[in-house]
Design a protein around this motif. Structure first.
Motif, mmCIF file in Angstrom:
data_model
loop_
_atom_site.group_PDB
_atom_site.id
_atom_site.type_symbol
_atom_site.label_atom_id
_atom_site.label_comp_id
_atom_site.label_asym_id
_atom_site.label_seq_id
_atom_site.Cartn_x
_atom_site.Cartn_y
_atom_site.Cartn_z
ATOM 1 N N ASN A 124 0.818 -1.216 0.000
ATOM 2 C CA ASN A 124 0.000 0.000 0.000
ATOM 3 C C ASN A 124 0.855 1.271 0.000
ATOM 4 O O ASN A 124 0.345 2.368 0.154
ATOM 5 N N GLN A 125 2.160 1.100 -0.216
ATOM 6 C CA GLN A 125 3.080 2.223 -0.388
ATOM 7 C C GLN A 125 3.840 2.092 -1.712
ATOM 8 O O GLN A 125 4.907 2.680 -1.894
ATOM 9 N N ILE A 126 3.288 1.305 -2.631
ATOM 10 C CA ILE A 126 3.871 1.118 -3.967
ATOM 11 C C ILE A 126 2.750 1.300 -4.986
ATOM 12 O O ILE A 126 1.655 0.771 -4.819
ATOM 13 N N ILE A 127 3.053 2.061 -6.052
ATOM 14 C CA ILE A 127 2.082 2.310 -7.116
ATOM 15 C C ILE A 127 2.649 1.749 -8.425
ATOM 16 O O ILE A 127 3.785 2.065 -8.789
ATOM 17 N N HIS A 128 1.873 0.945 -9.119
ATOM 18 C CA HIS A 128 2.277 0.392 -10.419
ATOM 19 C C HIS A 128 1.893 1.372 -11.520
ATOM 20 O O HIS A 128 0.810 1.962 -11.476
ATOM 21 N N ALA A 129 2.789 1.554 -12.499
ATOM 22 C CA ALA A 129 2.505 2.474 -13.599
ATOM 23 C C ALA A 129 2.997 1.908 -14.918
ATOM 24 O O ALA A 129 4.014 1.214 -14.966
ATOM 25 N N LYS A 130 2.257 2.208 -15.969
ATOM 26 C CA LYS A 130 2.681 1.979 -17.348
ATOM 27 C C LYS A 130 2.604 3.330 -18.030
ATOM 28 O O LYS A 130 1.640 4.074 -17.836
ATOM 29 N N PHE A 131 3.624 3.649 -18.827
ATOM 30 C CA PHE A 131 3.680 4.942 -19.499
ATOM 31 C C PHE A 131 4.226 4.701 -20.897
ATOM 32 O O PHE A 131 5.439 4.585 -21.088
ATOM 33 N N ASP A 132 3.316 4.578 -21.871
ATOM 34 C CA ASP A 132 3.697 4.211 -23.236
ATOM 35 C C ASP A 132 4.720 5.156 -23.848
ATOM 36 O O ASP A 132 5.559 4.724 -24.648
ATOM 37 N N LYS A 133 4.672 6.439 -23.502
ATOM 38 C CA LYS A 133 5.649 7.404 -24.029
ATOM 39 C C LYS A 133 7.049 7.093 -23.507
ATOM 40 O O LYS A 133 8.035 7.490 -24.108
ATOM 41 N N GLY A 134 7.116 6.427 -22.377
ATOM 42 C CA GLY A 134 8.398 6.127 -21.750
ATOM 43 C C GLY A 134 8.974 7.344 -21.044
ATOM 44 O O GLY A 134 8.654 8.481 -21.361
ATOM 45 N N VAL A 135 9.804 7.074 -20.077
ATOM 46 C CA VAL A 135 10.478 8.134 -19.324
ATOM 47 C C VAL A 135 11.956 7.773 -19.217
ATOM 48 O O VAL A 135 12.305 6.631 -18.958
ATOM 49 N N GLU A 136 12.793 8.761 -19.488
ATOM 50 C CA GLU A 136 14.227 8.554 -19.339
ATOM 51 C C GLU A 136 14.573 8.691 -17.863
ATOM 52 O O GLU A 136 14.210 9.674 -17.222
ATOM 53 N N VAL A 137 15.257 7.680 -17.353
ATOM 54 C CA VAL A 137 15.655 7.677 -15.952
ATOM 55 C C VAL A 137 17.178 7.666 -15.926
ATOM 56 O O VAL A 137 17.798 6.612 -16.032
ATOM 57 N N PRO A 138 17.799 8.858 -15.820
ATOM 58 C CA PRO A 138 19.251 8.939 -15.879
ATOM 59 C C PRO A 138 19.927 8.195 -14.721
ATOM 60 O O PRO A 138 20.979 7.601 -14.894
ATOM 61 N N GLN A 139 19.307 8.239 -13.563
ATOM 62 C CA GLN A 139 19.800 7.550 -12.366
ATOM 63 C C GLN A 139 18.602 7.187 -11.516
ATOM 64 O O GLN A 139 17.604 7.910 -11.507
ATOM 65 N N LEU A 140 18.705 6.096 -10.784
ATOM 66 C CA LEU A 140 17.578 5.660 -9.965
ATOM 67 C C LEU A 140 17.302 6.569 -8.775
ATOM 68 O O LEU A 140 16.226 6.513 -8.197
ATOM 69 N N ASP A 141 18.257 7.425 -8.427
ATOM 70 C CA ASP A 141 18.036 8.316 -7.285
ATOM 71 C C ASP A 141 17.410 9.652 -7.686
ATOM 72 O O ASP A 141 17.334 10.573 -6.884
ATOM 73 N N VAL A 142 16.930 9.754 -8.932
ATOM 74 C CA VAL A 142 16.251 10.958 -9.403
ATOM 75 C C VAL A 142 14.771 10.854 -9.035
ATOM 76 O O VAL A 142 14.110 9.871 -9.371
ATOM 77 N N ALA A 143 14.270 11.887 -8.360
ATOM 78 C CA ALA A 143 12.857 11.911 -7.961
ATOM 79 C C ALA A 143 12.026 12.593 -9.046
ATOM 80 O O ALA A 143 12.522 13.459 -9.777
#
Length: 175
Positions: A124-143
């Motif tokens: 209940n503190q995790i949200i699942h997401a799908k985003f067809d456009k995609g998102v660039e995640v340069p580093q996992l510590d980026v909020a």
């Protein structure tokens, strides 16, 4: 005439209620997580004892330990958030990416390192997401800020279980 324009504008530009992660968790689960068993303080991060499974196998089964363990795996949700337009900050835990290496399916979690360290956040503190456009995640510590309609929906994979999902409209870097 102005009223019609405002209504049409509201439909095309939904208003998002900015929420905090603690709002998604029932109060008794939150209270249990805020009162962990004392012996957990002595467990080293990343050690064999630093897991939900290890907690279940420990001999101490006081009410406090049992309630804490239940809260760690709780899929109980706040029904008031079902179908609500929200804006929430969080971090991405990638689940799949497209050919351009943009993340298209992911978990949104409240803090960096969640799902990689034990214990992971409760479902209940995790949200699942799908985003067809995609998102660039340069580093996992980026909020990021996430805007969309949240739904009560359980999703599971080897990295964790979520009790919510979100139909995303917007993602932007957290500032």
């Amino acid at each position: 005439m102005l009223l019609i324009f405002m209504c049409a504008n509201a439909i095309s530009n939904p208003t998002y209620d900015e929420i905090e992660w603690v709002e998604l968790i029932p109060e008794d689960d939150l209270n249990a997580l805020l009162d962990p068993p004392d012996f957990l303080i002595d467990i080293e991060d990343g050690s064999e004892l630093d897991s939900v499974d290890a907690l279940s196998s420990m001999g101490t089964k006081s009410d406090n330990v049992q309630r804490f363990q239940q809260a760690l795996t709780s899929t109980r949700i706040m029904e008031s958030f079902d179908k609500k337009s929200v804006r929430i900050p969080g971090f991405i835990v990638p689940l799949s990416s497209d050919d351009e290496h943009r993340v298209v399916e992911f978990f949104i979690v409240p803090y960096f390192g969640a799902c990689l360290h034990m214990p992971p956040p409760p479902p209940n503190q995790i949200i699942h997401a799908k985003f067809d456009k995609g998102v660039e995640v340069p580093q996992l510590d980026v909020a990021f800020w996430f805007e969309g309609v949240i739904n009560v929906e359980t999703n599971s994979n080897e990295l964790g279980t979520s009790a919510y999902a979100i139909s995303l409209d917007n993602i932007e870097t957290y500032n």
